[in-house]
Structure formats: structure tokens, C-alpha cells
Design a protein around this motif. Structure first.
Motif, PDB file in Angstrom:
ATOM      1  N   ILE A   1       0.862  -1.180   0.000  1.00 52.87           N
ATOM      2  CA  ILE A   1       0.000   0.000   0.000  1.00 52.87           C
ATOM      3  C   ILE A   1       0.899   1.231   0.000  1.00 52.87           C
ATOM      4  CG2 ILE A   1      -1.739   1.315   1.269  1.00 52.87           C
ATOM      5  CD1 ILE A   1      -2.697  -1.301   2.493  1.00 52.87           C
ATOM      6  N   SER A   2       0.645   2.159  -0.906  1.00 52.37           N
ATOM      7  CA  SER A   2       1.394   3.407  -0.966  1.00 52.37           C
ATOM      8  C   SER A   2       0.484   4.546  -0.539  1.00 52.37           C
ATOM      9  CB  SER A   2       1.921   3.649  -2.379  1.00 52.37           C
ATOM     10  OG  SER A   2       2.661   4.839  -2.441  1.00 52.37           O
ATOM     11  N   ILE A   3       0.947   5.331   0.437  1.00 53.90           N
ATOM     12  CA  ILE A   3       0.135   6.406   1.004  1.00 53.90           C
ATOM     13  C   ILE A   3       0.862   7.726   0.790  1.00 53.90           C
ATOM     14  CG2 ILE A   3      -0.932   7.320   3.096  1.00 53.90           C
ATOM     15  CD1 ILE A   3      -0.813   4.437   4.222  1.00 53.90           C
ATOM     16  N   ASP A   4       0.251   8.637   0.046  1.00 55.37           N
ATOM     17  CA  ASP A   4       0.833   9.977  -0.104  1.00 55.37           C
ATOM     18  C   ASP A   4       0.900  10.640   1.267  1.00 55.37           C
ATOM     19  OD1 ASP A   4       1.077   9.645  -2.806  1.00 55.37           O
ATOM     20  OD2 ASP A   4      -0.687  10.849  -3.324  1.00 55.37           O
ATOM     21  N   THR A   5       2.090  11.096   1.624  1.00 54.78           N
ATOM     22  CA  THR A   5       2.334  11.595   2.977  1.00 54.78           C
ATOM     23  C   THR A   5       3.070  12.929   2.907  1.00 54.78           C
ATOM     24  OG1 THR A   5       2.432   9.338   3.840  1.00 54.78           O
ATOM     25  CG2 THR A   5       3.428  11.063   5.201  1.00 54.78           C
ATOM     26  N   TYR A   6       2.643  13.847   3.748  1.00 60.36           N
ATOM     27  CA  TYR A   6       3.223  15.188   3.782  1.00 60.36           C
ATOM     28  C   TYR A   6       3.677  15.512   5.207  1.00 60.36           C
ATOM     29  CZ  TYR A   6       0.653  15.898  -0.622  1.00 60.36           C
ATOM     30  OH  TYR A   6       0.167  15.793  -1.901  1.00 60.36           O
ATOM     31  N   ILE A   7       4.642  16.419   5.306  1.00 62.00           N
ATOM     32  CA  ILE A   7       4.949  17.088   6.567  1.00 62.00           C
ATOM     33  C   ILE A   7       4.702  18.568   6.345  1.00 62.00           C
ATOM     34  CG2 ILE A   7       6.706  17.663   8.281  1.00 62.00           C
ATOM     35  CD1 ILE A   7       8.019  14.974   7.705  1.00 62.00           C
ATOM     36  N   VAL A   8       3.903  19.150   7.225  1.00 61.99           N
ATOM     37  CA  VAL A   8       3.478  20.536   7.067  1.00 61.99           C
ATOM     38  C   VAL A   8       3.746  21.286   8.371  1.00 61.99           C
ATOM     39  CG1 VAL A   8       1.569  22.076   6.469  1.00 61.99           C
ATOM     40  CG2 VAL A   8       1.635  19.746   5.523  1.00 61.99           C
ATOM     41  N   ASP A   9       4.408  22.433   8.277  1.00 62.27           N
ATOM     42  CA  ASP A   9       4.634  23.290   9.447  1.00 62.27           C
ATOM     43  C   ASP A   9       3.447  24.236   9.589  1.00 62.27           C
ATOM     44  OD1 ASP A   9       7.064  22.082   9.880  1.00 62.27           O
ATOM     45  OD2 ASP A   9       8.220  23.615   8.820  1.00 62.27           O
TER      46      ASP A   9
ATOM     47  N   CYS B   1      -1.522  12.144   6.057  1.00 61.53           N
ATOM     48  CA  CYS B   1      -1.586  10.952   5.205  1.00 61.53           C
ATOM     49  C   CYS B   1      -2.910  10.933   4.463  1.00 61.53           C
ATOM     50  CB  CYS B   1      -1.446   9.680   6.044  1.00 61.53           C
ATOM     51  SG  CYS B   1       0.185   9.455   6.797  1.00 61.53           S
ATOM     52  N   LEU B   2      -2.854  10.802   3.138  1.00 57.06           N
ATOM     53  CA  LEU B   2      -4.062  10.724   2.317  1.00 57.06           C
ATOM     54  C   LEU B   2      -4.433   9.254   2.167  1.00 57.06           C
ATOM     55  CD1 LEU B   2      -3.178  13.301  -0.480  1.00 57.06           C
ATOM     56  CD2 LEU B   2      -4.197  13.701   1.759  1.00 57.06           C
ATOM     57  N   VAL B   3      -5.489   8.858   2.832  1.00 54.61           N
ATOM     58  CA  VAL B   3      -5.857   7.441   2.916  1.00 54.61           C
ATOM     59  C   VAL B   3      -6.866   7.106   1.835  1.00 54.61           C
ATOM     60  CG1 VAL B   3      -6.818   5.635   4.396  1.00 54.61           C
ATOM     61  CG2 VAL B   3      -5.440   7.472   5.408  1.00 54.61           C
ATOM     62  N   THR B   4      -6.506   6.179   0.951  1.00 59.50           N
ATOM     63  CA  THR B   4      -7.412   5.734  -0.108  1.00 59.50           C
ATOM     64  C   THR B   4      -7.833   4.280   0.079  1.00 59.50           C
ATOM     65  OG1 THR B   4      -5.542   5.156  -1.524  1.00 59.50           O
ATOM     66  CG2 THR B   4      -6.478   7.370  -1.784  1.00 59.50           C
ATOM     67  N   GLN B   5      -7.141   3.541   0.937  1.00 59.95           N
ATOM     68  CA  GLN B   5      -7.520   2.181   1.299  1.00 59.95           C
ATOM     69  C   GLN B   5      -7.622   2.107   2.819  1.00 59.95           C
ATOM     70  OE1 GLN B   5      -5.464  -1.055  -0.871  1.00 59.95           O
ATOM     71  NE2 GLN B   5      -4.291   0.549  -1.898  1.00 59.95           N
ATOM     72  N   LYS B   6      -8.545   1.303   3.297  1.00 57.80           N
ATOM     73  CA  LYS B   6      -8.822   1.261   4.728  1.00 57.80           C
ATOM     74  C   LYS B   6      -7.583   0.870   5.524  1.00 57.80           C
ATOM     75  CE  LYS B   6     -11.939  -0.738   8.199  1.00 57.80           C
ATOM     76  NZ  LYS B   6     -12.187   0.571   8.830  1.00 57.80           N
TER      77      LYS B   6
ATOM     78  N   VAL C   1       6.557  21.283   3.792  1.00 61.85           N
ATOM     79  CA  VAL C   1       8.016  21.167   3.694  1.00 61.85           C
ATOM     80  C   VAL C   1       8.472  19.802   3.150  1.00 61.85           C
ATOM     81  CG1 VAL C   1       8.446  22.862   5.506  1.00 61.85           C
ATOM     82  CG2 VAL C   1       8.206  20.448   6.126  1.00 61.85           C
ATOM     83  N   PHE C   2       7.547  18.851   3.054  1.00 58.49           N
ATOM     84  CA  PHE C   2       7.938  17.520   2.581  1.00 58.49           C
ATOM     85  C   PHE C   2       6.733  16.822   1.960  1.00 58.49           C
ATOM     86  CE2 PHE C   2       7.994  12.929   3.261  1.00 58.49           C
ATOM     87  CZ  PHE C   2       9.211  12.561   2.699  1.00 58.49           C
ATOM     88  N   LYS C   3       6.980  16.100   0.842  1.00 53.25           N
ATOM     89  CA  LYS C   3       5.976  15.232   0.266  1.00 53.25           C
ATOM     90  C   LYS C   3       6.660  13.946  -0.166  1.00 53.25           C
ATOM     91  CE  LYS C   3       2.804  14.458  -3.570  1.00 53.25           C
ATOM     92  NZ  LYS C   3       2.282  14.948  -4.868  1.00 53.25           N
ATOM     93  N   GLY C   4       6.032  12.809   0.179  1.00 53.61           N
ATOM     94  CA  GLY C   4       6.583  11.527  -0.213  1.00 53.61           C
ATOM     95  C   GLY C   4       5.518  10.452  -0.183  1.00 53.61           C
ATOM     96  N   ALA C   5       5.931   9.216  -0.321  1.00 50.88           N
ATOM     97  CA  ALA C   5       5.020   8.086  -0.298  1.00 50.88           C
ATOM     98  C   ALA C   5       5.438   7.132   0.803  1.00 50.88           C
ATOM     99  CB  ALA C   5       5.004   7.356  -1.637  1.00 50.88           C
ATOM    100  N   LEU C   6       4.519   6.831   1.697  1.00 48.85           N
ATOM    101  CA  LEU C   6       4.766   5.855   2.750  1.00 48.85           C
ATOM    102  C   LEU C   6       4.288   4.499   2.258  1.00 48.85           C
ATOM    103  CD1 LEU C   6       4.100   6.562   6.476  1.00 48.85           C
ATOM    104  CD2 LEU C   6       3.395   4.372   5.510  1.00 48.85           C
ATOM    105  N   ARG C   7       5.096   3.462   2.432  1.00 47.35           N
ATOM    106  CA  ARG C   7       4.779   2.136   1.910  1.00 47.35           C
ATOM    107  C   ARG C   7       4.527   1.166   3.071  1.00 47.35           C
ATOM    108  NH1 ARG C   7       7.122   1.007  -3.369  1.00 47.35           N
ATOM    109  NH2 ARG C   7       7.761  -1.036  -2.599  1.00 47.35           N
ATOM    110  N   LEU C   8       3.389   0.461   2.975  1.00 48.28           N
ATOM    111  CA  LEU C   8       3.047  -0.552   3.985  1.00 48.28           C
ATOM    112  C   LEU C   8       3.098  -1.943   3.352  1.00 48.28           C
ATOM    113  CD1 LEU C   8      -0.021   0.995   5.849  1.00 48.28           C
ATOM    114  CD2 LEU C   8       2.382   1.118   6.448  1.00 48.28           C
TER     115      LEU C   8
END
Length: 272
Positions: free
Chosen positions: A3-11, A26-31, A265-272
Motif C-alpha cells: 500500500i502506498s500512502i501519499d504523505t506530507y509534513i506541514v509546518d 496521510c491521504l488514505v485511499t484504502q482502509k 516542507v515535505f511530500k513523499g510516499a509511505l509504503r506498507l
């Protein structure tokens, strides 16, 4: 399956990167299970991470908040962070509805670079502050001690914003000094030009040692200072090491407007 989750860090609550309060989004598209969200929040290691899921129309999302230790029912800076991400992803919208686990409908609006959040207004009641807790904070005297039940936070007012800035709590002693609160908020009238009051928030019981800038505490802090200053609109400054600011305004008896800015300040993909 990965599962890939678009993930940001925001100040949040700042107009500059690396100031204010960083939150994960985290933008969740799957449960995801509660355990998975808790592990992600622990892995990111920020004071809170927001998990948002689109639920219908373009501008309606569910939102849940996790510290590295537990789920938090309401978090201001992570709401602001999630709003910043959504407004960048969907530039055609200028209003967002976030539905929380407490069934609150948080209405967020965009005004140029500023984001306005409509939060509930909470009350405080007098409550004794144990001497051991004051000693752990390094406080010799306080002006007032009150408690908010919705957030389970103890509020301590002190006379000097300079003393507030210099506080250096013993967090191990602080945790032992109380066993039934989520955090302790210390606040003082501001001597800083353009600001009405200041605060710092310590919560080793349920999150990190100190939350750099805390929108959720203003659900009761704004009403507290409104009654003392006889003002409905005020400027708040959080004098943590990172610092942060917001404008708060009481609208009627039960709505609080919180306005500030945020920086991705950051955008990436978190992988589960």
C-alpha cells in the motif's frame, strides 16, 4: 500487496518553513486499521499525524489524529496542515468539511495565504494543581488553575510571559506528578507587541514532551482570555522553541475562528 500512502509534513501556525508545529498528513485511499495508523504516527514521530479520507463531494473528508502514543480526538495544527494539503491538491475549492471521530464538522475556509478553521468553544472549571506538578514545571506560584474536560487538559495561568518562555520542565517528574490528564497548558498575558496572550503546552502523558504550537488548546484558552481581557478577537503567540502564532475570534457562544498559515516542507510516499 504493498500500500502506498501519499504523505506530507506541514509546518502549521507559521509563515516560515521549520517554524511553527510540524504535522504529518496521510491521504488514505484504502482502509487502515487503528493499529496501522498508530504505527505510522509513531514512525513519523511528530506530535500528531492526520489521516484524511475523501467521503463524498470534492470538499468533504473524514479526519483522525494520532500522536506517537494514542489517538487524539481533536488537533488544531494537524487540521491546519491537512487543510493546507487539500487546498493545494484541489485549488478550485475554498471550503473544506472535516468530520472528526467525535462527529464534529470542522469547517475550513481559505483566504489567500491564510486558512480559517471553525472550532467549538469549550469551558474550564477551577481545579487544584498538585504541588509536585508545579515543582516539576519549575513554577513557584501561579495565578489560577482550571481544567477542561473535553480535552482533559489542566490550564495554569502565571503572571509573567518571560517566566513562561524560560520554563524547562523535568518531564519524568511531571509524568509522575499527575496520572489522569492528557497535558498541562501554561499561559500568561503577553508583553510582546501585537499579541494578547502566550502559552506553552506540555503533554508527556499522551504525546511528545512539548507540543510547539497547539490549536486545540485554544478551544478553551480563547474563552478563558476573552473573559479576562474583555475581547472577542485576540492574537495568540506560543513561545516554544519553534514559536508560532494565530488569530482567534469568538463568534457567538459556541464557535471559535482560528486563523493562521502553514508551509508544506515535505511530500513523499509511505509504503506498507
Amino acid at each position: 500487496m504493498t500500500i502506498s500512502i501519499d504523505t506530507y509534513i506541514v509546518d502549521s501556525f507559521t509563515d516560515k518553513p521549520f517554524k511553527g508545529n510540524p504535522a504529518g498528513v496521510c491521504l488514505v485511499t484504502q482502509k487502515l486499521s487503528d493499529k496501522q495508523m498508530q504505527l505510522i504516527a509513531k514512525e513519523l514521530g511528530l506530535s500528531e499525524t492526520a489521516f484524511i479520507t475523501k467521503t463524498g463531494g470534492l470538499n468533504t473528508f473524514t479526519i483522525r489524529f494520532f500522536s506517537p502514543k494514542m489517538e487524539i480526538p481533536l488537533c488544531g495544527h494537524a487540521t491546519l496542515a491537512a487543510s493546507k494539503v487539500c487546498f493545494e491538491l484541489y485549488p478550485e475549492i475554498d471550503k473544506i468539511h472535516f468530520k472528526t471521530i467525535q462527529n464534529l464538522d470542522l469547517i475550513i475556509t481559505k483566504h489567500g495565504k491564510t486558512i480559517a478553521m471553525a472550532f467549538p468553544v469549550y469551558h474550564t472549571i477551577p481545579q487544584h494543581a498538585p504541588k509536585a506538578l508545579l515543582d516539576a514545571l519549575g513554577l513557584h506560584k501561579i495565578s489560577n488553575s482550571e481544567y477542561n474536560s473535553e480535552t482533559n487538559i489542566l490550564l495554569l495561568e502565571i503572571e509573567s510571559s518571560e517566566v513562561l518562555k524560560q520554563l524547562s520542565p523535568d518531564f519524568e517528574r511531571l509524568k509522575r506528578a499527575h496520572n489522569s490528564i492528557n497535558g498541562v497548558l501554561v499561559t500568561a498575558r503577553s508583553q510582546r507587541h501585537g499579541f494578547d496572550f502566550e502559552s506553552r503546552y506540555f503533554w508527556p502523558w499522551s504525546g511528545t514532551n512539548e507540543d510547539p504550537v497547539t490549536g486545540g488548546t485554544h478551544t478553551f484558552l480563547a474563552k478563558y482570555w476573552s473573559e479576562r481581557l474583555n475581547k472577542k478577537k485576540m492574537n495568540s503567540y506560543q513561545c516554544s522553541e519553534r514559536t508560532g502564532f494565530m488569530e482567534v475570534e469568538l463568534i457567538g457562544n459556541d464557535t471559535l475562528s482560528i486563523k493562521s498559515q502553514a508551509q508544506i516542507v515535505f511530500k513523499g510516499a509511505l509504503r506498507l
